[in-house]
Design an enzyme around this catalytic site. Structure first.
Site, PDB file in Angstrom:
ATOM      1  N   LYS A 175       0.853  -1.195   0.000  1.00  0.00           N
ATOM      2  CA  LYS A 175       0.000   0.000   0.000  1.00  0.00           C
ATOM      3  C   LYS A 175       0.887   1.243   0.000  1.00  0.00           C
ATOM      4  O   LYS A 175       1.467   1.603   1.022  1.00  0.00           O
ATOM      5  CB  LYS A 175      -0.926   0.052   1.215  1.00  0.00           C
ATOM      6  CG  LYS A 175      -2.007   1.134   1.001  1.00  0.00           C
ATOM      7  CD  LYS A 175      -2.675   1.600   2.274  1.00  0.00           C
ATOM      8  CE  LYS A 175      -1.952   2.712   2.965  1.00  0.00           C
ATOM      9  NZ  LYS A 175      -1.788   3.955   2.196  1.00  0.00           N
ATOM     10  N   GLU A 178      -1.336   7.314  -0.126  1.00  0.00           N
ATOM     11  CA  GLU A 178      -2.434   7.823  -0.954  1.00  0.00           C
ATOM     12  C   GLU A 178      -2.050   9.132  -1.647  1.00  0.00           C
ATOM     13  O   GLU A 178      -2.663   9.527  -2.636  1.00  0.00           O
ATOM     14  CB  GLU A 178      -3.705   8.020  -0.112  1.00  0.00           C
ATOM     15  CG  GLU A 178      -3.599   9.028   1.030  1.00  0.00           C
ATOM     16  CD  GLU A 178      -3.046   8.418   2.322  1.00  0.00           C
ATOM     17  OE1 GLU A 178      -2.264   7.463   2.238  1.00  0.00           O
ATOM     18  OE2 GLU A 178      -3.390   8.931   3.411  1.00  0.00           O
ATOM     19  N   GLY A 228       6.909   5.349   7.833  1.00  0.00           N
ATOM     20  CA  GLY A 228       6.076   6.544   7.906  1.00  0.00           C
ATOM     21  C   GLY A 228       6.316   7.276   9.206  1.00  0.00           C
ATOM     22  O   GLY A 228       7.391   7.172   9.803  1.00  0.00           O
ATOM     23  N   GLY A 229       5.300   7.969   9.667  1.00  0.00           N
ATOM     24  CA  GLY A 229       5.453   8.817  10.843  1.00  0.00           C
ATOM     25  C   GLY A 229       5.312   8.053  12.155  1.00  0.00           C
ATOM     26  O   GLY A 229       4.742   6.956  12.201  1.00  0.00           O
ATOM     27  N   THR A 232       1.637   7.099  13.350  1.00  0.00           N
ATOM     28  CA  THR A 232       1.069   5.945  12.646  1.00  0.00           C
ATOM     29  C   THR A 232       1.788   4.667  13.059  1.00  0.00           C
ATOM     30  O   THR A 232       1.157   3.618  13.224  1.00  0.00           O
ATOM     31  CB  THR A 232       1.176   6.130  11.120  1.00  0.00           C
ATOM     32  OG1 THR A 232       0.822   7.456  10.782  1.00  0.00           O
ATOM     33  CG2 THR A 232       0.287   5.159  10.382  1.00  0.00           C
ATOM     34  N   GLY A 233       3.103   4.766  13.240  1.00  0.00           N
ATOM     35  CA  GLY A 233       3.876   3.594  13.661  1.00  0.00           C
ATOM     36  C   GLY A 233       3.387   3.047  14.991  1.00  0.00           C
ATOM     37  O   GLY A 233       3.336   1.826  15.184  1.00  0.00           O
ATOM     38  N   CYS A 284      13.710  11.515   5.440  1.00  0.00           N
ATOM     39  CA  CYS A 284      13.703  11.091   6.850  1.00  0.00           C
ATOM     40  C   CYS A 284      15.054  11.333   7.506  1.00  0.00           C
ATOM     41  O   CYS A 284      15.129  11.625   8.698  1.00  0.00           O
ATOM     42  CB  CYS A 284      13.306   9.628   6.957  1.00  0.00           C
ATOM     43  SG  CYS A 284      14.302   8.548   5.926  1.00  0.00           S
TER      44      CYS A 284
HETATM   45  P1  NAD Z   1       2.265   8.657   7.595  1.00  0.00           P
HETATM   46  O1  NAD Z   1       2.567   7.923   8.843  1.00  0.00           O
HETATM   47  O2  NAD Z   1       1.239   9.714   7.617  1.00  0.00           O
HETATM   48  O3  NAD Z   1       1.789   7.640   6.448  1.00  0.00           O
HETATM   49  C1  NAD Z   1       2.602   6.566   6.049  1.00  0.00           C
HETATM   50  C2  NAD Z   1       1.729   5.484   5.459  1.00  0.00           C
HETATM   51  O4  NAD Z   1       0.907   4.954   6.490  1.00  0.00           O
HETATM   52  C3  NAD Z   1       0.787   5.959   4.370  1.00  0.00           C
HETATM   53  O5  NAD Z   1       0.735   4.973   3.364  1.00  0.00           O
HETATM   54  C4  NAD Z   1      -0.542   6.059   5.093  1.00  0.00           C
HETATM   55  O6  NAD Z   1      -1.657   5.895   4.252  1.00  0.00           O
HETATM   56  C5  NAD Z   1      -0.434   4.893   6.049  1.00  0.00           C
HETATM   57  N1  NAD Z   1      -1.301   4.954   7.228  1.00  0.00           N
HETATM   58  C6  NAD Z   1      -1.786   6.044   7.871  1.00  0.00           C
HETATM   59  N2  NAD Z   1      -2.545   5.665   8.924  1.00  0.00           N
HETATM   60  C7  NAD Z   1      -2.535   4.307   8.951  1.00  0.00           C
HETATM   61  C8  NAD Z   1      -3.118   3.333   9.798  1.00  0.00           C
HETATM   62  N3  NAD Z   1      -3.864   3.666  10.851  1.00  0.00           N
HETATM   63  N4  NAD Z   1      -2.899   2.032   9.519  1.00  0.00           N
HETATM   64  C9  NAD Z   1      -2.138   1.664   8.479  1.00  0.00           C
HETATM   65  N5  NAD Z   1      -1.548   2.551   7.633  1.00  0.00           N
HETATM   66  C10 NAD Z   1      -1.743   3.865   7.877  1.00  0.00           C
HETATM   67  O7  NAD Z   1       3.649   9.200   7.068  1.00  0.00           O
HETATM   68  P2  NAD Z   1       3.926  10.094   5.773  1.00  0.00           P
HETATM   69  O8  NAD Z   1       3.527  11.489   6.067  1.00  0.00           O
HETATM   70  O9  NAD Z   1       3.401   9.427   4.558  1.00  0.00           O
HETATM   71  O10 NAD Z   1       5.528   9.998   5.680  1.00  0.00           O
HETATM   72  C11 NAD Z   1       6.377  10.834   6.350  1.00  0.00           C
HETATM   73  C12 NAD Z   1       7.060  10.111   7.489  1.00  0.00           C
HETATM   74  O11 NAD Z   1       7.758   8.966   7.010  1.00  0.00           O
HETATM   75  C13 NAD Z   1       8.112  10.977   8.156  1.00  0.00           C
HETATM   76  O12 NAD Z   1       7.999  10.867   9.548  1.00  0.00           O
HETATM   77  C14 NAD Z   1       9.423  10.368   7.671  1.00  0.00           C
HETATM   78  O13 NAD Z   1      10.520  10.599   8.512  1.00  0.00           O
HETATM   79  C15 NAD Z   1       9.049   8.927   7.593  1.00  0.00           C
HETATM   80  N6  NAD Z   1      10.006   8.196   6.766  1.00  0.00           N
HETATM   81  C16 NAD Z   1      10.883   7.350   7.386  1.00  0.00           C
HETATM   82  C17 NAD Z   1      11.818   6.663   6.637  1.00  0.00           C
HETATM   83  C18 NAD Z   1      12.806   5.719   7.283  1.00  0.00           C
HETATM   84  O14 NAD Z   1      13.531   5.055   6.564  1.00  0.00           O
HETATM   85  N7  NAD Z   1      12.858   5.624   8.600  1.00  0.00           N
HETATM   86  C19 NAD Z   1      11.852   6.842   5.251  1.00  0.00           C
HETATM   87  C20 NAD Z   1      10.939   7.719   4.657  1.00  0.00           C
HETATM   88  C21 NAD Z   1      10.011   8.387   5.425  1.00  0.00           C
END
Ligand code: NAD
Length: 498
Positions: A175, A178, A228-229, A232-233, A284
Site C-alpha cells: 500500500k 495515498e 512513515g510517521g 502511525t507507527g 527522513c
Molecule cells: P504517515 O505515517 O502519515 O503515512 C505513512 C503510510 O501509512 C501511508 O501509506 C498512510 O496511508 C499509512 N497509514 C496512515 N494511517 C494508517 C493506519 N492507521 N494504519 C495503516 N496505515 C496507515 O507518514 P507520511 O507522512 O506518509 O511519511 C512521512 C514520514 O515517514 C516521516 O515521519 C518520515 O521521517 C518517515 N520516513 C521514514 C523513513 C525511514 O527510513 N525511517 C523513510 C521515509 C520516510
C-alpha cells in the site's frame, strides 16, 4: 499505466465501490489524474489472495535461482522504462527529475542486490555431537507481508520491502501513500510483465485511516513492514501486538549535523545545505539540526544563508530546478505553522520562512523557501519535532562533550553527520552517537548492502543489507537423525520396566 489501479490475485481491478482519489501535481496544485481508492473489502481480498498464494506453496517453493532471475528481469524492465518512471515520480512528488532518476537507479540496485544475496544464502550446519544426526538451521519465507509506505520516496521505500520479500519467497500486499500512488502502480505492472506470479504481489491504494484495520487487524498476515510517521507507527504496532504479528516500523528523524572548527569549510557548507534542503527537506534522514562550534558559527551560518538563497527552486520537470515544491498543501501549512512556533520560541529567522520570492513559480504550487533559524536550543519545538520540510535550525557548542550530548538529545535516532579533520575525534563521535547511520565528513549516502534503520523512536526494524532480508524470513532448526534408535527413557531394563 493500467486502467485500473488495484492489483489482486493477478488482475487489475477498480475499487469495489468504484471510488477514486484525485492525484495532485505539487508544482501546480492541480489535479492531473485519478486513481482507484480501495475499500476495506478490497484490502481484505488482497490479503486473502496473498494468503492463498503463500499457502499453496508453489511460490515459496520456487528455486532461489528462479526468484533471483525474476528480480533481475524486473530490474531490467525498470531500466528500460526509467525515463517514464522518473517522470511519473516527479509529477506525483514534486521532486526534480534528476532526483527521481537517482531513485530509479537505487530501486534497480536494491533489486539486483537482493537477487545476488539470496543466491549466496546457505543453511547453517550445527554440530550437535550426536552420531548420525544432521542438524541444520534453514531460512524460510515469513509468509504474507503487508507493506505500507510514505510519500517522500514512494517507489524507493516500497522497493526496500518488495525486493527482499520476493527474494525470500513471501507473498505480499503493498500500500503506497495515498498522496503518491502512481510509481508503485507502474512498478507492479512491470513486475507482472517480468513474470511475478498472480497473487504474489498484490496492490491496494487508499488512505491508511480507512484501509489500516483491514491490512493490520488480522491473523492472516505474518509480517507488517511500515515506513512513515511516529504516530502511525504507534497505531500499527499496537494493532499488530493484538495478533502477535511481527512488525517493523521505520519512522522519522531529527538528525544532527555536527561541524567542528577544523572541518573542511567548502564541503561542510555544501553538504549541510544539501543535507537539509534536498527534496525540500522531505527526507527522513535530512540533516535539520546544525550543531556548530561557537568559534565558527557566525561565519558558517552567513555562508549557509548565502547558499540557501541561491538554491533554484521550481517545477521538478524543469531541468533547471535544483529542488521542487513540497508534496501537498497540508505539508505547506505544516511548515508555516512551524515557522510561527519557532519565532514565538525566540529562534532568529535568517532566511526563508515562507513562499519564495521568485519569478516563474506557479502561485498555486506548494513552494516553501529554504529556511534557516539561528540561535536555537534543544528545548524548542522546532528543534525537537520532525518538520519534514526545508527548515534548518542552528545550535552552538564549545566542547566535544557538549556536541555529543546535543547530538544525542533527541527522541529519534535515525541519522547523524560529523565533520572534522581530526580522525580520532571523528571516531569518538561516530561511536558515541546513538543513531542508525552516522556519516563522518559526508552526508546522506547509503548503499543497499548496508543496513538502514533507527535507534530510539526512529523505529525498530532494519531495511537493506542482510538484515533487511532476514526480516522476511523465519529460521527453522531441522534435526535429522539418520540412525534412529530408542532412547529408552521410559523403558530402561535396569529399572526392570519393559
Ligand atoms: P504517515 O505515517 O502519515 O503515512 C505513512 C503510510 O501509512 C501511508 O501509506 C498512510 O496511508 C499509512 N497509514 C496512515 N494511517 C494508517 C493506519 N492507521 N494504519 C495503516 N496505515 C496507515 O507518514 P507520511 O507522512 O506518509 O511519511 C512521512 C514520514 O515517514 C516521516 O515521519 C518520515 O521521517 C518517515 N520516513 C521514514 C523513513 C525511514 O527510513 N525511517 C523513510 C521515509 C520516510
Amino acid at each position: 499505466m493500467p486502467d485500473a489501479h488495484l492489483h489482486i490475485a493477478g488482475r487489475w481491478r477498480h475499487a469495489a465501490d468504484a471510488g477514486t482519489r484525485d492525484v495532485v501535481n505539487p508544482a501546480t496544485g492541480s489535479v492531473f489524474t485519478r486513481v482507484d481508492e480501495a475499500t476495506p473489502a478490497d484490502a481484505t481480498a488482497a490479503i486473502a489472495s496473498a494468503r492463498a498464494t503463500f499457502d499453496d506453496g508453489a511460490w515459496p517453493g520456487t528455486p532461489v535461482t528462479e526468484r533471483a532471475a525474476l528480480l533481475r528481469r524486473i530490474a531490467d524492465l525498470l531500466v528500460l522504462n526509467k525515463a517514464e518512471m522518473a517522470r511519473i515520480e516527479t509529477l506525483d512528488t514534486g521532486k526534480t527529475v534528476a532526483e527521481s532518476e537517482i531513485d530509479m537507479d537505487d530501486v534497480e540496485s536494491v533489486l539486483r542486490y537482493y537477487a545476488a544475496l539470496i543466491e549466496t544464502e546457505s543453511d547453517r550446519v550445527v554440530d550437535v555431537g550426536v552420531p548420525g544426526v544432521i542438524s541444520r538451521v534453514v531460512r524460510e519465507p515469513i509468509g504474507v507481508c503487508v507493506m505500507i509506505a510514505p510519500w517522500n520516496y514512494p517507489l524507493l521505500q516500497i522497493s526496500w520491502k518488495i525486493a527482499p520479500a520476493l527474494a525470500a519467497g513471501c507473498t505480499m500486499v503493498a500500500k503506497p501513500s495515498e498522496v503518491t500512488p502512481l510509481s508503485t502502480i507502474a512498478f507492479v505492472e512491470l513486475c507482472s510483465r517480468a513474470g511475478v506470479p498472480p497473487g504474489v504481489l498484490n496492490l491496494v491504494q487508499g488512505a491508511g485511516s480507512t484501509l489500516g484495520d483491514a491490512l493490520t487487524d488480522t491473523d492472516d498476515v505474518d509480517f507488517i513492514s511500515f515506513t512513515g510517521g511516529l504516530a502511525t507507527g504507534r497505531i500499527i504496532s499496537e494493532v499488530a501486538a493484538r495478533h502477535v504479528t511481527k512488525v517493523a516500523v521505520e519512522l522519522g528523524g531529527k538528525n544532527p549535523h555536527i561541524v567542528f572548527p577544523d572541518a573542511d569549510w567548502e564541503s561542510s557548507v555544501d553538504q549541510v545545505l544539501t543535507g537539509v534542503f534536498l527534496h525540500s527537506g522531505q527526507v527522513c534522514s535530512s540533516g535539520t539540526r546544525l550543531i556548530v562550534h561557537a568559534s565558527i558559527a557566525d561565519d558558517f551560518v552567513d555562508a549557509l544563508v548565502a547558499g540557501a538563497e541561491q538554491i533554484v527552486m521550481g517545477d521538478g520537470l524543469d531541468p533547471a530546478s535544483k529542488t521542487g515544491p513540497l508534496v501537498s498543501a497540508a505539508q505547506l501549512a505544516k511548515m508555516e505553522e512551524f515557522v510561527e512556533s519557532a519565532k514565538a520560541e525566540g529562534a532568529v529567522l535568517r532566511t526563508g520562512g515562507g513562499r519564495p520570492d521568485r519569478d516563474g513559480l506557479d502561485p498555486a504550487g506548494y513552494y516553501f523557501a529554504p529556511t534557516i533559524f539561528d540561535h536555537c536550543d534543544a528545548t524548542m519545538r522546532i528543534v525537537r519535532d520532525e518538520t519534514f520540510g526545508p527548515i534548518l535550525t542552528v545550535e552552538r557548542f564549545d566542547t566535544e562533550e557538549q556536541a555529543l550530548a546535543l547530538g544525542n538529545d533527541t527522541d529519534y535516532g535515525l541519522a547523524a553527520g560529523v565533520r572534522t579533520s581530526d580522525a580520532a575525534l571523528g571516531e569518538r563521535m561516530v561511536r558515541g552517537l546513538r543513531h542508525g547511520t552516522v556519516w563522518l565528513n559526508d552526508f546522506g549516502y547509503y548503499t543497499p548492502a548496508a543496513e538502514w534503520g533507527g535507534f530510539g523512536k526512529s523505529g525498530n526494524g532494519r531495511e537493506l543489507g542482510p538484515t533487511g532480508l532476514a526480516e522476511y524470513q523465519e529460521t527453522k532448526h531441522i534435526w535429522h537423525n539418520t540412525a534412529p534408535a530408542p532412547s529408552r527413557w521410559f523403558t530402561s531394563t535396569e529399572d526392570g520396566v519393559q
